[in-house]
Scaffold this motif. Sequence first.
Motif: not given
Length: 467
Positions: A212-214, A236-238, A331-333, A366-367
């Motif tokens: 996921x990209x923010x 937001x990611x956290x 960024x999240x994985x 985007x995911x």
Amino acid sequence: MSEIQADSVVRAYIDTHRTAFLDDLAEWLRIPSVSAQPAHADDVRRSADWLAAKLTATGFPVVEVWPTDGAPAVFAHWPAENPDAPTVLVYGHHDVQPAALADGWHTEPFEPVVKDGRMYGRGAADDKGQVFFHTLGVRAHLAATGSAAPAVHLKLLIEGEEESGSPHFRDLVEGRARQLATDVVIVSDTGMWSETTPTVCTGMRGVADCEIDFHGPDQDIHSGAFGGAVPNPATVAARLVAALHDEDERVTIPGFYDNVAELSDAERRLISELPFDEAEWLRTAKSHAASGEAGYSTLERVWARPTAEVNGIGGGYQGPGGKTIVPASAHLKLSFRLVSGQDPYEVEAAVKDWVAARVPDGIRHSITFGAPTRPCLTPLDHPALRSVVRSMERAFGQQVRFTREGGSGPAADLQDVLDAPVLFLGISVPSDGWHSPNEKVEIDLLLKGVETAAHLWGDLAEHWKTG
């Protein structure tokens, strides 16, 4: 012939052919069939050709090397004399993990060494040894039955890209579904609980993973001038990660647990009977405390419950010292281990909706999902599973218990495409060191695998009527 006499014939046949069997396996292990490294592409093809020739010498009347857009697979078929016999497809792989002496091996990884009842070499357990025991197993079966063909329609599919994520496997299975049609799949790419506790695996979890990209500001901006007045993508990611689980470590995504196959009381009892040492398990995990979904034991969490894991999180400045910014991106994985009853595409849709509902105005996201793997589970009362258990108990001379695998593999594609149950027959143990330096296989256990396979085909033919 009585069962006792048949067992004696099988053991005598294995003893007579033991040396030649181990010599052949060592020859195969010398081929560095590392699918992940393009420099070894010719070696992977050479490995497939070697196995095809050996299966022909074993007696399989149909042996073919199947090309893919990557590495080749090997297919073999030996029809039973009885047209109404069950059809069995054995799955394994002939590619191996990378290995080099500098990684910490005590000997050259592709020059097998036998020492203290063990054969050391890359692929000895994962998975060439566990594939190869079927060649001697079927011959011992024929010696005990006096037949010219196995008691089942026996097929083998040995792929060449499992250690690279099986990128072309599903396409291969779909394209060859007619030739691969089977009543049951036997996966020989798994293990047992320990040297003294033989077990049969009854299921593997599936997996779905995403990135996921923010994106917030069009560039990093001054936190004094703009912080607290515009949305921060790292925040937001956290917050998304913090909201992924509740206080009981249950996944909060709506619908995530829909259709999950719950453990029965009998299954929980069987898991609890295993000689599990949590302190030792934590040492193996290089961790300092057990944690997870409330109401379940550690083994139940690992084998039979779905999970959500944060595999990576990043965003903003990561260098030394301070840099007071609102970062432009984060960024999240994430990955989700799935259990029987869960559909990975339904989980993906639920994740997308959950993420979209938590992203505030001013943040674009985007995911992207990777290729999913479906879970697979064999009911404890399945007649083919009972045959595997009886055959192992004949070989090992003791009770066989049950496990599951917490990981995921391509076997679920066979279940999905061929509409056949998946069973597991493996003899490897945790100390064999899959993917690690000094991989080995216990020779006595390897020969128990041979013996189990020798009993299995007759037991399936006798006890399982598929029509």
